[in-house]
Design an enzyme around this catalytic site. Structure first.
Site, PDB file in Angstrom:
ATOM      1  CG  ASN A   9      -9.948  -4.675  -0.322  1.00  0.00           C
ATOM      2  OD1 ASN A   9     -10.747  -5.590  -0.096  1.00  0.00           O
ATOM      3  ND2 ASN A   9      -9.367  -4.491  -1.493  1.00  0.00           N
ATOM      4  CE  LYS A  11      -6.192  -6.606  -1.612  1.00  0.00           C
ATOM      5  NZ  LYS A  11      -5.087  -6.484  -2.537  1.00  0.00           N
ATOM      6  CG  HIS A 102      -9.629  -3.414  -5.603  1.00  0.00           C
ATOM      7  ND1 HIS A 102      -8.696  -4.303  -6.087  1.00  0.00           N
ATOM      8  CD2 HIS A 102      -9.088  -2.857  -4.492  1.00  0.00           C
ATOM      9  CE1 HIS A 102      -7.630  -4.283  -5.284  1.00  0.00           C
ATOM     10  NE2 HIS A 102      -7.844  -3.419  -4.315  1.00  0.00           N
ATOM     11  CD  GLU A 104      -6.611  -7.444  -5.628  1.00  0.00           C
ATOM     12  OE1 GLU A 104      -7.577  -7.749  -4.896  1.00  0.00           O
ATOM     13  OE2 GLU A 104      -5.487  -7.130  -5.175  1.00  0.00           O
ATOM     14  CD  GLU A 176      -6.458   0.655  -3.771  1.00  0.00           C
ATOM     15  OE1 GLU A 176      -6.067   0.420  -2.634  1.00  0.00           O
ATOM     16  OE2 GLU A 176      -7.147  -0.143  -4.437  1.00  0.00           O
ATOM     17  N   GLY A 182      -0.073  -4.817  -2.920  1.00  0.00           N
ATOM     18  CA  GLY A 182       0.376  -6.141  -2.491  1.00  0.00           C
ATOM     19  C   GLY A 182       1.813  -6.452  -2.876  1.00  0.00           C
ATOM     20  CB  SER A 221       2.670  -1.472  -0.141  1.00  0.00           C
ATOM     21  OG  SER A 221       2.538  -2.561  -1.043  1.00  0.00           O
TER      22      SER A 221
END
Ligand code: PEP
Length: 262
Positions: A9, A11, A102, A104, A176, A182, A221
């Site tokens: 991904n 992003k 996701h 985010e 996730e 991240g 990660s």
């Protein structure tokens, strides 16, 4: 036997030249690691929408198959929705996957469980060959409050309520934990396995075959040095990779972990 899937991904990162170079670099490394045969696992890259067409073109010219997916899509098929990208558009470009929900998107764009379920449902009814990758996971606060399973079950139930278990046939779920995305913090392989097992059992209560066949990815990660241990867990069928998917060396290193295990 489920195949492993290594998905990147990107992003909101990349450029035209980055797209071409990353895909050809990863393909070359994956081909070398696989030797005479095609890789025994699947590779997916999810670039930003403006680069999807180029990514498909670039992938098609490699000796190794690399699928392309979008990072998000509208729940509407067309119309007055400024700035949105539709399912027919991404299918038209040759995308094979789409990430949905996701963390985010959920956090920064207020995507609710209901909206994510609508997108999933639209995806399934639009084209059954376009694979939705449903992202689920708890925040640090929720984990510390012992609510991981409640949150993950709620996120999956919202979609089940809309499409039923049949809608999960051939789909992918990425677990996730938000606190691991991240941040450099990874769930231990055992911690991740427990949640993956929980997800598979939740689906098994509805349909054993769908539960057995669905690919469950871990994201948060993942790096070349922890990928093998994570992917070796019984219910982990690969990874959704953020930061480490932006570098040929590290994404290829994660692909090589899959190649070793598959
Ligand atoms: C992600 O955003 O899907 C992700 C897993 O990111 P990272 O690998 O950078 O934690």
């Amino acid at each position: 036997m489920r195949r492993l899937l290594v998905a990147g991904n990107w992003k909101m990162n990349g450029s035209l030249s980055f797209t071409a170079e990353l895909i050809s670099g990863v393909a070359a490394r994956a081909s070398h690691a696989a030797g005479q045969n095609p890789p025994n696992y699947d590779i997916l890259v999810c670039p930003p929408a403006p680069y999807l067409g180029l990514a498909v073109e670039q992938s098609n010219s490699q000796s190794v198959s690399i699928a392309v997916g979008a990072q998000n899509v509208s729940s509407h098929l067309k119309g007055a929705f400024t700035g949105e990208t539709s399912l027919p558009m991404i299918a038209d470009l040759g995308c094979e996957y789409v990430l949905l929900g996701h963390s985010e998107r959920r956090e920064y764009y207020q995507e609710s469980d209901v909206l994510v379920a609508e997108k999933f449902s639209a995806c399934r009814s639009f084209d059954s060959s376009l694979v939705p990758v449903l992202c689920v996971g708890e925040s640090l606060e929720e984990r510390e409050a012992g609510k991981t399973e409640i949150v993950v079950a709620r996120q999956i139930q919202a979609v089940l309520g809309k499409v039923g278990i049949a809608g999960f046939k051939g789909a992918v779920i990425a677990y996730e934990p938000v606190w691991a995305i991240g941040t450099g913090k990874t769930a231990s392989p055992e911690e991740a396995q427990l949640v993956h097992e929980f997800i598979r059992n939740l689906l098994r209560d509805h349909d054993a075959k769908v539960a057995e066949e669905i690919q469950l990815l871990y994201g948060g990660s993942v790096k070349p040095d922890n990928a093998e241990q994570l992917f070796a867990q019984t219910d982990i069928d690969g990874g959704l990779i953020g930061g480490a998917s932006l570098d040929v060396e590290s994404f290829a290193g994660i692909c090589e972990a899959a190649q070793k295990l598959a």
